[in-house]
Design a protein around this motif. Structure first.
Motif, short mmCIF file in Angstrom:
data_model
loop_
_atom_site.label_atom_id
_atom_site.label_comp_id
_atom_site.label_asym_id
_atom_site.label_seq_id
_atom_site.Cartn_x
_atom_site.Cartn_y
_atom_site.Cartn_z
N GLU A 14 11.41 3.79 -7.34
CA GLU A 14 10.66 4.29 -6.20
C GLU A 14 10.44 5.80 -6.33
O GLU A 14 9.34 6.31 -6.10
CB GLU A 14 11.39 3.97 -4.90
N CYS A 17 7.75 6.45 -8.96
CA CYS A 17 6.41 6.19 -8.42
C CYS A 17 5.95 7.32 -7.50
O CYS A 17 4.81 7.78 -7.58
CB CYS A 17 6.39 4.87 -7.65
N GLN A 18 6.85 7.76 -6.65
CA GLN A 18 6.54 8.85 -5.72
C GLN A 18 6.17 10.12 -6.49
O GLN A 18 5.19 10.79 -6.16
CB GLN A 18 7.75 9.10 -4.82
N CYS A 21 2.65 9.83 -8.23
CA CYS A 21 1.56 9.90 -7.27
C CYS A 21 1.43 11.30 -6.66
O CYS A 21 0.32 11.75 -6.38
CB CYS A 21 1.74 8.85 -6.19
N ALA A 22 2.54 11.98 -6.47
CA ALA A 22 2.51 13.32 -5.87
C ALA A 22 1.77 14.33 -6.74
O ALA A 22 1.23 15.30 -6.24
CB ALA A 22 3.93 13.80 -5.61
N LYS A 92 2.76 1.05 -2.76
CA LYS A 92 3.18 1.75 -1.55
C LYS A 92 2.79 3.23 -1.64
O LYS A 92 2.27 3.80 -0.68
CB LYS A 92 4.71 1.61 -1.39
N TYR A 93 2.98 3.83 -2.81
CA TYR A 93 2.64 5.24 -3.00
C TYR A 93 1.19 5.43 -3.41
O TYR A 93 0.54 6.40 -3.01
CB TYR A 93 3.60 5.86 -4.02
N LYS A 96 -0.95 5.27 -0.26
CA LYS A 96 -0.81 6.49 0.55
C LYS A 96 -1.75 7.58 0.02
O LYS A 96 -2.28 8.37 0.79
CB LYS A 96 0.63 7.00 0.51
#
Length: 99
Positions: A14, A17-18, A21-22, A92-93, A96
């Motif tokens: 997780e 992935c975050q 994407c960031a 999920k990311y 967003k």
């Protein structure tokens, strides 16, 4: 697979992935951006798990997004230390960022 291979937990995945994407800059093409993000997450997972032997599968006629989803799911499922849905976490990311 060898028992000595490094595994990834749901929390580690997780975070990975975050982080991917960031740091991503959208191009404006949602399908392409999602495919690139999936590929980038898979690449980052390879680096994190120090895996130099995994080979991505090429699917004739498949879209870049379909191929990226397949490769990510196949790789992560082979190396996870606990059961989690690799695409659900990734999206999920991704959603967003792209919504």
């Amino acid at each position: 697979m060898s028992e000595n291979l490094k595994r990834i937990t749901a929390g580690e995945y997780e975070k990975l992935c975050q982080d991917v994407c960031a740091n991503f800059m959208l191009s404006g093409d949602k399908e392409k951006d999602e495919a690139i993000l999936l590929h980038s997450i898979c690449s980052r997972a390879h680096e994190y798990l120090d895996d130099r032997n995994w080979r991505s599968v090429r699917i004739v006629g498949g879209s870049l997004k379909d191929i990226s989803e397949y490769n990510l799911r196949t790789f992560i499922e082979s190396r996870q230390s606990e059961v989690f849905d690799s695409l659900e976490v990734a999206y999920k990311y991704i959603y967003k960022l792209t919504q």
